[in-house]
Write a protein that holds these residues in place. Structure first.
Motif, short mmCIF file in Angstrom:
data_model
loop_
_atom_site.label_atom_id
_atom_site.label_comp_id
_atom_site.label_asym_id
_atom_site.label_seq_id
_atom_site.Cartn_x
_atom_site.Cartn_y
_atom_site.Cartn_z
N LYS A 91 -5.15 8.72 1.78
CA LYS A 91 -5.58 10.10 1.53
C LYS A 91 -4.42 11.08 1.57
O LYS A 91 -4.63 12.28 1.42
CB LYS A 91 -6.63 10.51 2.57
N GLY A 92 -3.21 10.59 1.83
CA GLY A 92 -2.07 11.51 1.85
C GLY A 92 -1.90 12.23 3.17
O GLY A 92 -1.01 13.06 3.31
N VAL A 93 -2.78 11.92 4.15
CA VAL A 93 -2.68 12.61 5.44
C VAL A 93 -1.39 12.19 6.15
O VAL A 93 -0.72 13.01 6.78
CB VAL A 93 -3.93 12.30 6.31
N LEU A 136 0.34 21.45 15.38
CA LEU A 136 1.42 20.48 15.15
C LEU A 136 2.70 21.19 14.71
O LEU A 136 3.80 20.65 14.82
CB LEU A 136 1.01 19.45 14.10
N GLN A 160 -2.73 14.81 -3.83
CA GLN A 160 -4.14 14.72 -3.46
C GLN A 160 -4.35 15.56 -2.22
O GLN A 160 -3.45 15.66 -1.40
CB GLN A 160 -4.50 13.27 -3.20
N PRO A 161 -5.54 16.16 -2.10
CA PRO A 161 -5.78 16.99 -0.92
C PRO A 161 -5.63 16.16 0.35
O PRO A 161 -6.40 15.26 0.60
CB PRO A 161 -7.21 17.46 -1.11
N ALA A 162 -4.60 16.47 1.14
CA ALA A 162 -4.32 15.69 2.34
C ALA A 162 -4.85 16.41 3.56
O ALA A 162 -4.11 16.80 4.44
CB ALA A 162 -2.83 15.44 2.46
N VAL A 163 -6.15 16.63 3.57
CA VAL A 163 -6.77 17.22 4.74
C VAL A 163 -7.78 16.22 5.27
O VAL A 163 -8.21 15.32 4.55
CB VAL A 163 -7.46 18.57 4.42
N LEU A 219 4.13 21.56 2.39
CA LEU A 219 3.98 20.62 1.29
C LEU A 219 2.51 20.45 0.97
O LEU A 219 1.69 20.20 1.84
CB LEU A 219 4.57 19.25 1.68
N LEU A 266 10.52 13.51 2.52
CA LEU A 266 9.63 12.36 2.62
C LEU A 266 10.33 11.11 2.09
O LEU A 266 9.98 9.99 2.44
CB LEU A 266 8.34 12.59 1.83
N PHE A 311 -3.20 21.48 12.19
CA PHE A 311 -1.88 21.56 11.55
C PHE A 311 -1.05 22.69 12.16
O PHE A 311 0.16 22.55 12.32
CB PHE A 311 -2.02 21.72 10.04
N ALA A 346 -3.06 6.89 5.10
CA ALA A 346 -2.00 6.66 4.11
C ALA A 346 -2.54 6.93 2.71
O ALA A 346 -1.91 7.60 1.90
CB ALA A 346 -1.47 5.23 4.22
N ASP A 383 1.44 11.42 4.77
CA ASP A 383 2.55 12.18 4.17
C ASP A 383 2.57 13.62 4.66
O ASP A 383 3.63 14.20 4.86
CB ASP A 383 2.47 12.16 2.65
N ARG A 384 1.38 14.18 4.85
CA ARG A 384 1.34 15.55 5.37
C ARG A 384 1.94 15.58 6.78
O ARG A 384 2.75 16.43 7.08
CB ARG A 384 -0.08 16.08 5.38
N PHE A 385 1.54 14.62 7.62
CA PHE A 385 2.11 14.55 8.97
C PHE A 385 3.63 14.43 8.87
O PHE A 385 4.37 15.03 9.63
CB PHE A 385 1.54 13.36 9.75
#
Lengths: 324, 260
Positions: B85-87, A115, A96-99, A92, A64, A112, B83, B89-91
């Motif tokens: 919510k961190g989504v 993807l 913070q919960p990135a959902v 990863l 990242l 996911f 951005a 970064d997950r992508f």
């Protein structure tokens, strides 16, 4: 996903290998000669206070963030030149919960999974399997916005596990969770490790690293300043100890006189706080020994406890060592 | 091909949002309809057009173009939320091609734009708007509207990527979209504005599209003279093209710069 399982067999040895990694933000060195080696199939804890560089390290290892200098390899692929391969082999779970909160748990995992290259049917099957594994099967169709913190975290971890990664990065997975949520996440991490996935876990809590990780690296100012098993690190200085609260009317020095540590170290006394501290390198047996001596001397303390070192203490001890 | 597949998967996510929270798009559409009625019914009676014509026929193409401009907010907000919510970064940690995230946004927002246009067409026709141009000209007008929306989409992607994590910055942009919408020929003719302000209004990309589609729909353009009055079609094609040439590379750069 089949491709990923083949990748796994293609290399052995260390799952993560970083050497001399530097990452600067202006004049601030977030990573300043960061070294790390994590053996395949283990849980490794990356421990340190806020600002030590834990998240930057995770960012660098997961591609990242670009690194300024140094080398890093994850699951056999170079983070600088083989970013796509790295991303194919890792999962990863950020701080913070990135959902997606509007979607349901199952919908998130299917997205996911697809993807990651899975077909719709395969992604559905995998989503079911992971929801089952992490105890979320009953909430599969509910919108994530209705989830508790612990459930969100577990879904987030499931999303990180969607492609059976070789290495899973967990960045402070229990920060901000209630005790119940924390226990659930710990169980999830244990379940992952049981499947043979290498886990890099960052945390501020020694207790957490102690419980989950086989080896720990302690970070400060962008570098690893100590490494070893939890037991080794705690033994570095601030080992286990027994704290005796002196009864009213008695003096700390009087109580201390009856208590000499098994290894001959003198107990430390704090007259003002009415506290006597006895080193207890063996833990519980030393506590029993203290109880016997106090009993023999006819002293009944106000309080008596076996105290383990906190991260703060270990950390302070280590940084003290460093400056010496 | 892979990038298209990935873009579609990400776009599908937004369409699923509609099903989970249908009131959000419904509220947006209700707002657009309300704006239309405010102008058509409350203000419309007192607004004159140079060269004559019904105000409703002038207003509706303007409303269509303004809706495309306001889409910028929606795009930016969606990017900013991901951005924060961190989504995002997950992508970015997934083995997908870099343009996939932006393409997903394009797919989802262009679909939304089509729905918005359809609702406004229906609403407009219901309150007396009439298309007197040819069918092929009307189709071209719709394409020009979508062309403007595409340009706004990439401006929104860029702003979302660069300002997304800055609290307040997105609100500032949202506030600026309003004057940008009104400082145009969308609602009133520039010939009834103070001279210099009217001139500035004609430079607005929104004015180019609004004026061009008025011509294509056979509606009054509200303009009797000036460069834009004569070259509206060219301007409506060029303006979004210029914006795209600037903001697509800027967005790609901003996405790469997340790694810094």
């Amino acid at each position: 996903m089949e491709r990923m399982r083949q990748d796994r067999a293609a290399h052995g040895g260390a799952a993560i290998r970083a050497h001399g990694v530097h990452k600067h933000y202006g004049s601030i060195a977030a990573l300043d000669g960061f070294d790390l080696e994590v053996a395949t199939g283990t849980i490794h804890g990356l421990l340190g206070p806020n600002g030590a560089g834990k998240s930057t390290a995770v960012g660098a290892l997961t591609t990242l963030l670009d690194i300024d200098s140094g080398t890093a390899e994850v699951a056999g692929a170079d983070v600088r030149t083989q970013g796509a391969q790295v991303r194919r082999r890792i999962g990863l779970v950020g701080q913070q919960p990135a959902v997606d909160e509007i979607l349901g748990a199952h919908e998130n995992l299917v997205m996911f999974g697809m993807l990651h290259g899975a077909g719709r049917r395969e992604a559905h099957r995998r989503a079911d399997e992971l929801l089952e594994l992490f105890g979320l099967a009953d909430a599969a169709q509910r919108a994530v916005s209705t989830f508790s913190g612990g459930m969100r975290r577990r879904l987030d971890i499931a999303a990180g596990m969607i492609a059976e990664p070789q290495v899973l990065f967990l960045d402070e997975p229990t920060t901000g969770l209630d005790p119940r949520g924390r226990l659930d996440v710990w169980a999830a991490v244990t379940a992952i490790a049981a499947r043979g996935t290498t886990v890099l876990l960052t945390t501020q809590y020694l207790e957490e690293a102690d419980l989950l990780a086989g080896t720990i690296s302690i970070m400060r100012s962008g570098r690893v300043i100590a490494e070893g098993s939890p037991r080794e690190l705690k033994g570095r200085r601030g080992g286990d100890r027994v704290e005796v609260t002196v009864p009213v009317g008695d003096s700390a020095s009087h109580v201390a006189a009856t208590l000499t540590a098994p290894d001959g170290q003198a107990p430390t006394t704090d007259e003002e706080a009415g506290l006597v501290t006895v080193p207890a390198p063996h833990g519980a047996p030393d506590l029993i020994d203290v109880v016997r001596r106090l009993d023999a001397a006819g002293i009944t303390p106000d309080d008596l406890a076996l105290r383990r070192p906190t991260l703060d203490e270990v950390f302070l001890a280590l940084t003290e060592e460093e400056t010496r | 091909m892979t990038v298209l597949r990935e873009g579609l998967i990400i776009a599908e996510r937004d369409l699923r949002h509609w099903r989970r929270q249908p009131w959000t798009p419904v509220m947006n559409l209700a707002f657009t309809i309300m704006l239309l009625l405010m102008f058509a019914v409350i203000l419309g009676g007192s607004i004159q057009l140079p060269g004559g014509g019904e105000y409703i026929s002038y207003l509706l193409p303007g409303m269509l173009a303004v809706t495309m401009l306001f889409g910028l907010e929606a795009t930016m907000t969606a990017m900013a939320t991901d951005a924060k919510k961190g989504v995002t970064d997950r992508f970015r940690s997934l083995p997908i091609s870099s343009p996939a995230v932006a393409l997903g946004r394009v797919g989802a927002d262009m679909t939304t734009a089509l729905v918005e246009l359809a609702v406004l067409f229906g609403g407009g026709l219901a309150i007396g708007w009439r298309i007197t141009g040819s069918a092929s000209a009307a189709v071209l007008a719709v394409l020009l509207l979508l062309w403007l929306r595409l340009a706004m989409l990439w401006v929104g992607i860029f702003l979302g990527l660069t300002l997304g994590r800055t609290e307040g910055a997105t609100m500032a942009v949202q506030a600026l979209v309003w004057p940008a919408g009104f400082l145009s020929t969308a609602f009133v003719s520039p010939e009834f504005m103070p001279g210099w302000l009217g001139w500035i209004s004609t430079l607005n990309p929104l004015s180019a599209t609004a004026t061009a589609i008025r011509g294509l729909f056979g509606n009054p353009t509200g303009m009797t003279t000036g460069w834009l009055a004569e070259h509206a079609l060219l301007a409506a094609v060029t303006w979004p093209a210029v914006l795209l040439v600037v903001f697509v590379p800027l967005s790609a750069r901003a996405y790469r710069r997340l790694r810094r």
